[in-house]
Motif scaffolding. Sequence first.
Motif, PDB file in Angstrom:
ATOM      1  N   UNK A  33      32.176  16.113 -26.446  1.00 30.52           N
ATOM      2  CA  UNK A  33      32.561  16.409 -28.068  1.00 30.52           C
ATOM      3  C   UNK A  33      31.321  16.371 -28.909  1.00 30.52           C
ATOM      4  N   UNK A  34      30.425  15.595 -28.748  1.00 28.83           N
ATOM      5  CA  UNK A  34      29.241  15.614 -29.700  1.00 28.83           C
ATOM      6  C   UNK A  34      28.481  16.968 -29.349  1.00 28.83           C
ATOM      7  N   UNK A  35      28.559  17.192 -28.079  1.00 24.03           N
ATOM      8  CA  UNK A  35      27.719  18.476 -27.652  1.00 24.03           C
ATOM      9  C   UNK A  35      28.357  19.851 -28.354  1.00 24.03           C
ATOM     10  N   UNK A  39      26.525  22.160 -30.971  1.00 21.51           N
ATOM     11  CA  UNK A  39      26.429  23.623 -30.500  1.00 21.51           C
ATOM     12  C   UNK A  39      27.138  24.594 -31.471  1.00 21.51           C
ATOM     13  N   UNK A  40      28.305  23.873 -32.240  1.00 16.46           N
ATOM     14  CA  UNK A  40      29.046  25.039 -33.301  1.00 16.46           C
ATOM     15  C   UNK A  40      28.209  24.810 -34.551  1.00 16.46           C
ATOM     16  N   UNK A  41      27.563  23.740 -34.774  1.00 15.29           N
ATOM     17  CA  UNK A  41      26.608  23.811 -35.894  1.00 15.29           C
ATOM     18  C   UNK A  41      25.364  24.657 -35.773  1.00 15.29           C
ATOM     19  N   UNK A  42      24.690  24.730 -34.609  1.00 13.52           N
ATOM     20  CA  UNK A  42      23.752  25.605 -34.394  1.00 13.52           C
ATOM     21  C   UNK A  42      24.213  27.071 -34.326  1.00 13.52           C
ATOM     22  N   UNK A  43      25.464  27.096 -33.757  1.00 11.60           N
ATOM     23  CA  UNK A  43      26.037  28.663 -33.840  1.00 11.60           C
ATOM     24  C   UNK A  43      26.277  29.250 -35.425  1.00 11.60           C
ATOM     25  N   UNK A  44      26.747  28.167 -36.208  1.00 18.86           N
ATOM     26  CA  UNK A  44      26.579  28.745 -37.540  1.00 18.86           C
ATOM     27  C   UNK A  44      25.549  28.986 -38.238  1.00 18.86           C
ATOM     28  N   UNK A 195      30.437  30.597 -27.998  1.00 23.97           N
ATOM     29  CA  UNK A 195      29.499  30.430 -26.896  1.00 23.97           C
ATOM     30  C   UNK A 195      28.321  29.396 -27.192  1.00 23.97           C
ATOM     31  N   UNK A 196      27.857  29.124 -28.327  1.00 21.66           N
ATOM     32  CA  UNK A 196      27.001  27.880 -28.726  1.00 21.66           C
ATOM     33  C   UNK A 196      27.835  26.605 -28.437  1.00 21.66           C
ATOM     34  N   UNK A 197      29.164  26.598 -29.075  1.00 19.83           N
ATOM     35  CA  UNK A 197      30.089  25.473 -28.848  1.00 19.83           C
ATOM     36  C   UNK A 197      30.070  25.250 -27.300  1.00 19.83           C
ATOM     37  N   UNK A 203      26.095  21.267 -21.690  1.00 17.35           N
ATOM     38  CA  UNK A 203      24.782  20.633 -21.624  1.00 17.35           C
ATOM     39  C   UNK A 203      24.921  19.203 -21.968  1.00 17.35           C
ATOM     40  N   UNK A 204      25.340  18.679 -22.872  1.00 20.16           N
ATOM     41  CA  UNK A 204      25.606  17.171 -23.255  1.00 20.16           C
ATOM     42  C   UNK A 204      26.494  16.403 -22.264  1.00 20.16           C
ATOM     43  N   UNK A 205      27.432  16.977 -21.928  1.00 16.05           N
ATOM     44  CA  UNK A 205      28.139  16.454 -20.785  1.00 16.05           C
ATOM     45  C   UNK A 205      27.494  16.326 -19.626  1.00 16.05           C
ATOM     46  N   UNK A 206      26.652  17.407 -19.240  1.00 10.25           N
ATOM     47  CA  UNK A 206      25.871  17.440 -17.964  1.00 10.25           C
ATOM     48  C   UNK A 206      24.650  16.405 -17.964  1.00 10.25           C
ATOM     49  N   UNK A 207      24.161  16.371 -18.930  1.00  8.13           N
ATOM     50  CA  UNK A 207      23.193  15.411 -19.341  1.00  8.13           C
ATOM     51  C   UNK A 207      23.365  14.080 -18.976  1.00  8.13           C
TER      52      UNK A 207
END
Length: 265
Positions: A33-35, A39-44, A195-197, A203-207
Amino acid sequence: MQNEIIRNETIIDWGHIFSSILRKWLLVALCFVLGCSAGFGLGNFADKPVYETSATYVLSYSGGTDIMDMTSEYSFLSKILYNCVEVLNQNTFRQLIAAEINQNISPDSEDYVESESLQECVTYNYSEKNGTVIYVTVRTNDAALSYRIIDVIVQHLPEFVISQYKLAGGNSMVFSLINTPVMPEKPVASNLRMIFTALGGIAFAGICVAIIAFIALSDNRIKKEDDLTNRYNAPVLGVIPNFFDRELKKGEYYRYASYEKRTEN
């Protein structure tokens, strides 16, 4: 003697690693969820509005008039579309368009358009399979600028290609504009935020999963009978029940500090 029976190699208990990850599924979900939020913020931030307008030309040939001549002309035109597009992609045409766009505009102005930037925002395409059509597409971050560029291109494209690409035999090409370029009213739909989301969540879940797996893998404490057997290369002769475990019911016993209860027959 004890040092001789201790195994030095590392034995990976995949079952323990996977169970450790499953026990911390809530933490993995939280990281996902945090990722997604990051990602959504970076996508914006990265998803800039793009305004697109286009022009479409049909290329014909001033050759013969009968069916056989027209058929051969069609085949010939479909083969020279690449050359026409290459003529348009050269810096000579870009400089011509840039000079027309920048009339009465100071080079220091924000509205000034460099000829090199036209290479990034203007594309010329054609169908490789069939047809004699050339597509001109303009994409910029400003609707008025996109329309201004396409309007200048439409004014100069046919005569420029004809003047630069001479055909043998005195014949010439004819460009017919089959659509009317318009100023875009809204930006082109983009899935960059989605895509970024998705990438951020994965990525966060994988880490998080990798960290949990690494902690479980580096934990060399003895927790069950198999750990004793693998480490000391010797069988377990007996077990001692934990009588102070409140979850242990009558007639049950532990398998050395594991959470699997068993019932005596």
